[in-house]
Design an enzyme around this catalytic site. Sequence first.
Site, PDB file in Angstrom:
ATOM      1  N   CYS A 135       0.824  -1.212   0.000  1.00  0.00           N
ATOM      2  CA  CYS A 135       0.000   0.000   0.000  1.00  0.00           C
ATOM      3  C   CYS A 135       0.860   1.264   0.000  1.00  0.00           C
ATOM      4  O   CYS A 135       0.701   2.135  -0.859  1.00  0.00           O
ATOM      5  CB  CYS A 135      -0.967  -0.035   1.170  1.00  0.00           C
ATOM      6  SG  CYS A 135      -0.217  -0.493   2.738  1.00  0.00           S
TER       7      CYS A 135
HETATM    8  N1  LIG Z   1      -4.700  -4.013   5.116  1.00  0.00           N
HETATM    9  C1  LIG Z   1      -4.084  -3.370   4.148  1.00  0.00           C
HETATM   10  O1  LIG Z   1      -4.196  -2.138   4.020  1.00  0.00           O
HETATM   11  C2  LIG Z   1      -3.275  -4.101   3.151  1.00  0.00           C
HETATM   12  C3  LIG Z   1      -2.972  -5.423   3.284  1.00  0.00           C
HETATM   13  N2  LIG Z   1      -2.174  -6.046   2.369  1.00  0.00           N
HETATM   14  C4  LIG Z   1      -1.769  -7.431   2.552  1.00  0.00           C
HETATM   15  O2  LIG Z   1      -2.870  -8.295   2.344  1.00  0.00           O
HETATM   16  C5  LIG Z   1      -2.753  -9.405   3.216  1.00  0.00           C
HETATM   17  C6  LIG Z   1      -4.000  -9.453   4.083  1.00  0.00           C
HETATM   18  O3  LIG Z   1      -4.054  -8.263   4.820  1.00  0.00           O
HETATM   19  P1  LIG Z   1      -5.364  -7.836   5.641  1.00  0.00           P
HETATM   20  O4  LIG Z   1      -6.561  -7.993   4.817  1.00  0.00           O
HETATM   21  O5  LIG Z   1      -5.032  -6.537   6.236  1.00  0.00           O
HETATM   22  O6  LIG Z   1      -5.330  -8.966   6.799  1.00  0.00           O
HETATM   23  P2  LIG Z   1      -6.411  -9.434   7.852  1.00  0.00           P
HETATM   24  O7  LIG Z   1      -5.662  -9.738   9.081  1.00  0.00           O
HETATM   25  O8  LIG Z   1      -7.532  -8.462   7.918  1.00  0.00           O
HETATM   26  O9  LIG Z   1      -6.950 -10.800   7.218  1.00  0.00           O
HETATM   27  C7  LIG Z   1      -6.124 -11.927   6.994  1.00  0.00           C
HETATM   28  C8  LIG Z   1      -6.955 -13.067   6.465  1.00  0.00           C
HETATM   29  O10 LIG Z   1      -6.084 -14.176   6.253  1.00  0.00           O
HETATM   30  C9  LIG Z   1      -6.651 -15.348   6.887  1.00  0.00           C
HETATM   31  N3  LIG Z   1      -5.560 -16.233   7.304  1.00  0.00           N
HETATM   32  C10 LIG Z   1      -4.599 -15.997   8.236  1.00  0.00           C
HETATM   33  N4  LIG Z   1      -3.718 -17.025   8.283  1.00  0.00           N
HETATM   34  C11 LIG Z   1      -4.141 -17.942   7.381  1.00  0.00           C
HETATM   35  C12 LIG Z   1      -3.650 -19.213   6.963  1.00  0.00           C
HETATM   36  N5  LIG Z   1      -2.532 -19.739   7.464  1.00  0.00           N
HETATM   37  N6  LIG Z   1      -4.352 -19.869   6.004  1.00  0.00           N
HETATM   38  C13 LIG Z   1      -5.469 -19.358   5.489  1.00  0.00           C
HETATM   39  N7  LIG Z   1      -5.989 -18.153   5.834  1.00  0.00           N
HETATM   40  C14 LIG Z   1      -5.320 -17.453   6.766  1.00  0.00           C
HETATM   41  C15 LIG Z   1      -7.431 -14.778   8.070  1.00  0.00           C
HETATM   42  O11 LIG Z   1      -8.381 -15.722   8.494  1.00  0.00           O
HETATM   43  P3  LIG Z   1      -9.104 -15.583   9.931  1.00  0.00           P
HETATM   44  O12 LIG Z   1      -9.954 -14.371   9.842  1.00  0.00           O
HETATM   45  O13 LIG Z   1      -9.863 -16.840  10.030  1.00  0.00           O
HETATM   46  O14 LIG Z   1      -7.991 -15.455  10.925  1.00  0.00           O
HETATM   47  C16 LIG Z   1      -8.053 -13.545   7.428  1.00  0.00           C
HETATM   48  O15 LIG Z   1      -9.197 -13.916   6.675  1.00  0.00           O
HETATM   49  C17 LIG Z   1      -1.469  -9.224   4.027  1.00  0.00           C
HETATM   50  O16 LIG Z   1      -0.427  -9.918   3.428  1.00  0.00           O
HETATM   51  C18 LIG Z   1      -1.229  -7.737   3.943  1.00  0.00           C
HETATM   52  O17 LIG Z   1       0.138  -7.447   4.062  1.00  0.00           O
HETATM   53  C19 LIG Z   1      -1.747  -5.406   1.251  1.00  0.00           C
HETATM   54  C20 LIG Z   1      -2.004  -4.099   1.071  1.00  0.00           C
HETATM   55  C21 LIG Z   1      -2.778  -3.329   2.019  1.00  0.00           C
HETATM   56  C1  LIG Z   2      -1.024   0.708   9.426  1.00  0.00           C
HETATM   57  C2  LIG Z   2      -0.209  -0.541   9.218  1.00  0.00           C
HETATM   58  O1  LIG Z   2       0.098  -1.269  10.131  1.00  0.00           O
HETATM   59  N1  LIG Z   2       0.159  -0.780   7.974  1.00  0.00           N
HETATM   60  C3  LIG Z   2       0.938  -1.929   7.594  1.00  0.00           C
HETATM   61  C4  LIG Z   2       1.133  -1.877   6.126  1.00  0.00           C
HETATM   62  C5  LIG Z   2      -0.073  -2.355   5.392  1.00  0.00           C
HETATM   63  C6  LIG Z   2       0.075  -3.739   4.890  1.00  0.00           C
HETATM   64  O2  LIG Z   2      -0.689  -4.613   5.176  1.00  0.00           O
HETATM   65  O3  LIG Z   2       1.184  -3.920   4.199  1.00  0.00           O
HETATM   66  P1  LIG Z   2       1.321  -4.469   2.744  1.00  0.00           P
HETATM   67  O4  LIG Z   2       0.878  -3.374   1.856  1.00  0.00           O
HETATM   68  O5  LIG Z   2       2.758  -4.787   2.658  1.00  0.00           O
HETATM   69  O6  LIG Z   2       0.561  -5.691   2.535  1.00  0.00           O
HETATM   70  C7  LIG Z   2       2.318  -1.967   8.237  1.00  0.00           C
HETATM   71  O7  LIG Z   2       2.914  -0.940   8.473  1.00  0.00           O
HETATM   72  O8  LIG Z   2       2.832  -3.076   8.397  1.00  0.00           O
END
Ligand SMILES: NC(=O)C1=CN([C@@H]2O[C@H](COP(=O)(O)OP(=O)(O)OC[C@H]3O[C@@H](n4cnc5c(N)ncnc54)[C@H](OP(=O)(O)O)[C@@H]3O)[C@@H](O)[C@H]2O)C=CC1
Ligand SMILES: CC(=O)N[C@@H](CCC(=O)OP(=O)(O)O)C(=O)O
Length: 346
Positions: A162
């Site tokens: 992000c």
């Molecule tokens: N949040 C953000 O702004 C951004 C996130 N990302 C990336 O996207 C990914 C997800 O982030 P985010 O949506 O924030 O995460 P969340 O913590 O909100 O959700 C993670 C999801 O992954 C599931 N999960 C965790 N471990 C496992 C496993 N071993 N096998 C299968 N499912 C699993 C969880 O299931 P359960 O709910 O059952 O625990 C949950 O549904 C991360 O890699 C993050 O770095 C990328 C860009 C931006």
């Molecule tokens: C506010 C906050 O905690 N932000 C996350 C970055 C968001 C994220 O999930 O990182 P990716 O874009 O690499 O998937 C962090 O700093 O680790």
Amino acid sequence: MVNMSLVSSSEQKIRSAVLGAAGYSGAELCALLAANPYFSLDYAFASGGRTAEPLSQLYPRFTNAIDIVVEPWQDERISSLQIDVAFLALPHEASEAVTPLLLAAGIVVVDLSGAFRLKQADLYPKYYGYQHQHPELLANADYCLMEWLSEVPGDLISVPGCYPTACSLALLPLIKNELLAEHNIPVINATSGVSGAGRKAALSTSFCEVGLNAYGFFGHRHRPEIEQNLRRKVVFTPHLGNFKRGILATSVVTLKAGITPEQVKQAFTEAYQHKPLVRLLSQSPNVANVAGTPYCDIYWQQDGEQLVVVSAIDNLLKGAAAQAMQAANVRFGKPETAGLFSGVVV
Ligand SMILES: NC(=O)C1=CN([C@@H]2O[C@H](COP(=O)(O)OP(=O)(O)OC[C@H]3O[C@@H](n4cnc5c(N)ncnc54)[C@H](OP(=O)(O)O)[C@@H]3O)[C@@H](O)[C@H]2O)C=CC1
Ligand SMILES: CC(=O)N[C@@H](CCC(=O)OP(=O)(O)O)C(=O)O
């Protein structure tokens, strides 16, 4: 603009699964896929420890809108999945482990985690805290910063982080046009809303704890990703702000002597004039104007050799799910923005 009613109902839809659908970015992907006329959302999974539950129970805003059950994930499910593409919104190590299994089953992988973003495996222990188990896949992963992609991606798509999306879109026009002073190190301060930390509960992201603070000094995992994109060292300092979604990145650079405002404007205009998701603004961006949208808003101010570029995105959309949808659209030969505007393609 394409009227969606013109899309043939007999056209074979691209079948998809979302892993990590119970999380913030996975839930956004479910919504985008449900709105995309070219894709079907066939499966949604959470971690293996859960019991099956409708997505609308996990996220009541989807009630009467998205009708899918989020099932517990087991690797054994792969052989029975009837899908063309899997979107992984999982922790990095979980993505890294399941990706080779999905690829071996002939399924295209669109990974939202950091598992395949860096080309150098030896950076993973320092910045991610673990040894990469599949370094051979790093060279094959197509890093899809979509506005700068030059070829249709292959079967392993790595969606940029992000913060790197927000600041790379802001700085690449300047770098590609060689406008920065030779030894300049861009200084990037960026503030993210709390959804950036995911849905799981943690003290540091709980309502009463979050104000505005910097973190991750010099060692945040997005620093090497930004440096890989810009081919330049940067000082990157992320901040956590007390709002739900959005990132505002302020990047400060020194230009080569004599670079004019017209040259700067030309660099941004040429880079983005045909890119519908990047908006060049005449006023400073505000996360409130991009939250819930797939846009990146960019603005700059120049004072002689000093230039400040401000960019804003929704971390869960342009910073995650919407960019993943863009990449999948392009991978499967569909209009790049399909599904990103409530079913209307622009
Ligand atoms: N949040 C953000 O702004 C951004 C996130 N990302 C990336 O996207 C990914 C997800 O982030 P985010 O949506 O924030 O995460 P969340 O913590 O909100 O959700 C993670 C999801 O992954 C599931 N999960 C965790 N471990 C496992 C496993 N071993 N096998 C299968 N499912 C699993 C969880 O299931 P359960 O709910 O059952 O625990 C949950 O549904 C991360 O890699 C993050 O770095 C990328 C860009 C931006
Ligand atoms: C506010 C906050 O905690 N932000 C996350 C970055 C968001 C994220 O999930 O990182 P990716 O874009 O690499 O998937 C962090 O700093 O680790």
